[in-house]
Design an enzyme around this catalytic site. Structure first.
Site, PDB file in Angstrom:
ATOM      1  N   ASP A 155      43.805  27.815  16.135  1.00 33.83           N
ATOM      2  CA  ASP A 155      43.094  26.626  15.649  1.00 33.83           C
ATOM      3  C   ASP A 155      42.279  26.044  16.803  1.00 33.83           C
ATOM      4  O   ASP A 155      42.533  24.941  17.280  1.00 33.83           O
ATOM      5  CB  ASP A 155      44.109  25.604  15.122  1.00 33.83           C
ATOM      6  CG  ASP A 155      43.446  24.516  14.295  1.00 33.83           C
ATOM      7  OD1 ASP A 155      42.252  24.665  13.973  1.00 33.83           O
ATOM      8  OD2 ASP A 155      44.120  23.517  13.971  1.00 33.83           O
ATOM      9  N   GLU A 201      33.074  26.622   8.684  1.00 36.47           N
ATOM     10  CA  GLU A 201      33.021  25.571   7.676  1.00 36.47           C
ATOM     11  C   GLU A 201      31.580  25.173   7.369  1.00 36.47           C
ATOM     12  O   GLU A 201      30.758  25.013   8.270  1.00 36.47           O
ATOM     13  CB  GLU A 201      33.809  24.347   8.152  1.00 36.47           C
ATOM     14  CG  GLU A 201      33.996  23.295   7.090  1.00 36.47           C
ATOM     15  CD  GLU A 201      35.241  22.459   7.296  1.00 36.47           C
ATOM     16  OE1 GLU A 201      35.465  21.527   6.503  1.00 36.47           O
ATOM     17  OE2 GLU A 201      36.005  22.734   8.243  1.00 36.47           O
ATOM     18  N   LYS A 221      34.564  28.233   4.881  1.00 38.93           N
ATOM     19  CA  LYS A 221      35.523  27.132   4.769  1.00 38.93           C
ATOM     20  C   LYS A 221      34.905  25.997   3.949  1.00 38.93           C
ATOM     21  O   LYS A 221      33.829  25.493   4.273  1.00 38.93           O
ATOM     22  CB  LYS A 221      35.879  26.650   6.173  1.00 38.93           C
ATOM     23  CG  LYS A 221      37.249  26.057   6.307  1.00 38.93           C
ATOM     24  CD  LYS A 221      37.565  25.888   7.793  1.00 38.93           C
ATOM     25  CE  LYS A 221      38.904  25.246   8.001  1.00 38.93           C
ATOM     26  NZ  LYS A 221      39.154  25.011   9.433  1.00 38.93           N
ATOM     27  N   THR A 228      40.079  24.280   2.513  1.00 37.55           N
ATOM     28  CA  THR A 228      40.762  23.418   3.480  1.00 37.55           C
ATOM     29  C   THR A 228      41.023  22.031   2.900  1.00 37.55           C
ATOM     30  O   THR A 228      40.637  21.731   1.782  1.00 37.55           O
ATOM     31  CB  THR A 228      39.930  23.335   4.770  1.00 37.55           C
ATOM     32  OG1 THR A 228      40.679  22.649   5.779  1.00 37.55           O
ATOM     33  CG2 THR A 228      38.605  22.622   4.542  1.00 37.55           C
ATOM     34  N   PHE A 267      47.514  20.977   4.825  1.00 40.03           N
ATOM     35  CA  PHE A 267      47.549  20.229   6.087  1.00 40.03           C
ATOM     36  C   PHE A 267      48.905  19.545   6.283  1.00 40.03           C
ATOM     37  O   PHE A 267      49.094  18.382   5.920  1.00 40.03           O
ATOM     38  CB  PHE A 267      46.408  19.208   6.103  1.00 40.03           C
ATOM     39  CG  PHE A 267      45.097  19.778   6.591  1.00 40.03           C
ATOM     40  CD1 PHE A 267      44.767  21.096   6.366  1.00 40.03           C
ATOM     41  CD2 PHE A 267      44.197  18.987   7.276  1.00 40.03           C
ATOM     42  CE1 PHE A 267      43.565  21.626   6.810  1.00 40.03           C
ATOM     43  CE2 PHE A 267      42.994  19.500   7.728  1.00 40.03           C
ATOM     44  CZ  PHE A 267      42.674  20.828   7.499  1.00 40.03           C
TER      45      PHE A 267
END
Length: 316
Positions: free
Chosen positions: A16, A95, A131, A155, A177
Site C-alpha cells: 500500500d 485510481e 480503481k 475501493t 477498509f
C-alpha cells in the site's frame, strides 16, 4: 520464518505505497495507489522525471489549462504505475478521478483512457486494475469494464451491500477498509478493552469472506486500511491484504508464528437474486457508518486530487 513470510503462505500481500524502495525491500509482487499516495510521490526525488514527462505530455496534447492539468494528472498516475510495474511481477491498481464517482459513463471513459495510456507503453491491461469508488455508479461502471476485459478494484467498501453488489457485478477485486471502519466505531463507542475478534472492521471482512465463499463468488477480497497489526494477523487467509510500509516493517521483524484464520470448507449455496439499485441504496443507507465513511473517503481523495492538480498547474 518472520511474520511477513508466514503471512505470505496464506495471503497475497500487496504494497500500500507508491515508494519503489519499500516495494523492493519487502519483495512485494502487487501494489496499489490512490490520489493521496500519488500526491506523496509527487515530492519523491526519484519520481521527478515522471512528473516532468507528465507535464511535457500534457503540453503536447494541448487544449485549455484545465485540460492540460487533467492530462498531466492522468499521465502521472500511469507513469508511477509503470515505474512500479518494472519492479513487480504482478499488478498495480491505478485510481481514476474520484470526483467522477457518481457518473457511470465518465468512470468508464476515464478507465479506458488510463488503460490506453498504459498500452502506449506496451503494458498489457491484465497487469492494471482500475480503481473505482464503490458507489452504485462506480460498481455499474466496473460491471461494464469487466465485460471488456478491464479488471477493476472497487475501493472504499464499508457496507455489506457494497460488497454484495460488487460480487454480483463480477468485479475482479474489492478493498474493504478495515481501519476506517474501526476508526468510526472507536469514535462513536470507544472500543475498550480492545479485542480483535470484536473489531468491527475485522468482522466486516469476515462476513464478506464467508458470504463470497459460501455462494462461490470469484471476486477477490483485499483487506485494506489497517490501524493495528492485530487486524492484519486476524485476517490471515484473506485472499489479499494491502499493507503499508510501517506494518510490513513490523511483520518482518517479528518471528511469532501466524496461522491461517480465514478458510471456508462448508456447504456451497446457490447465488441469490441480484440487488436492484433501490435495494442497494436502501441497504447501504441503513448503515450510518458506511454512509459517512464513503462520503468522507471520496471527499478526502478529492481534496488530495485537487492539491495534486494545483502542483501540476504551477509546473504548467
Amino acid at each position: 520464518m518472520n511474520q511477513l513470510e508466514c503471512l505470505k503462505q496464506f495471503t497475497t500481500v500487496v504494497a500500500d505505497t507508491s515508494d519503489i524502495q519499500f516495494i523492493k525491500k519487502y519483495n512485494i509482487q502487487h501494489s496499489t495507489t490512490n490520489p493521496s499516495l500519488i500526491l506523496q510521490a509527487f515530492n519523491f526525488h526519484i519520481y521527478k522525471h515522471l512528473v516532468d514527462d507528465a507535464i511535457n505530455f500534457a503540453k503536447k496534447q494541448g487544449g485549455t489549462k484545465e485540460k492540460k492539468i487533467i492530462n498531466a494528472s492522468d499521465k502521472l498516475s500511469v507513469n508511477i504505475g509503470i515505474e512500479i510495474l518494472k519492479n513487480i511481477s504482478g499488478t498495480v491498481s491505478t485510481e481514476i478521478d474520484v470526483r467522477l464517482s457518481f457518473n457511470k459513463n465518465k468512470c468508464i471513459d476515464k478507465a479506458r483512457k488510463i488503460i490506453d495510456l498504459y498500452k502506449e507503453h506496451d503494458i498489457d491491461h491484465s497487469r492494471v486494475l482500475i480503481k473505482l469508488a464503490s458507489t452504485w455508479e462506480g460498481i455499474q461502471a466496473a460491471k461494464e469494464l469487466e465485460k471488456d476485459g478491464i479488471r477493476c478494484n472497487l475501493t472504499l467498501i464499508f457496507s455489506f451491500a457494497q460488497a454484495r453488489a460488487c460480487a454480483e457485478a463480477n468485479v475482479f477485486l474489492i478493498s474493504p477498509f478495515v481501519g476506517r471502519i474501526y476508526d468510526w466505531y472507536n469514535i462513536h463507542s470507544t472500543i475498550k478493552p480492545y479485542l480483535v475478534e470484536k473489531d468491527p472492521g475485522v468482522k466486516s471482512v469476515y462476513n464478506i469472506y464467508y458470504y463470497y465463499k459460501q455462494h462461490s463468488y470469484n471476486t477477490i477480497i483485499m483487506g485494506a486500511s489497517f490501524r493495528k497489526i492485530e487486524q492484519i494477523i486476524a485476517l490471515s487467509g484473506c485472499d489479499y491484504l494491502t499493507i503499508s510500509p510501517v506494518f510490513l516493517e513490523q511483520l518482518q521483524h517479528n518471528n511469532t508464528p501466524i496461522y491461517c484464520q480465514l478458510k471456508y470448507a462448508k456447504e456451497k449455496l446457490p447465488k441469490p437474486l441480484e440487488l436492484t439499485e433501490d435495494e442497494f441504496r436502501w441497504e447501504h443507507n441503513q448503515n450510518l457508518m458506511a454512509v459517512e465513511k464513503l462520503s468522507t473517503g471520496i471527499c478526502q481523495f478529492a481534496i488530495d486530487q485537487n492539491k495534486l492538480e494545483i502542483e501540476l498547474s504551477r509546473k504548467l
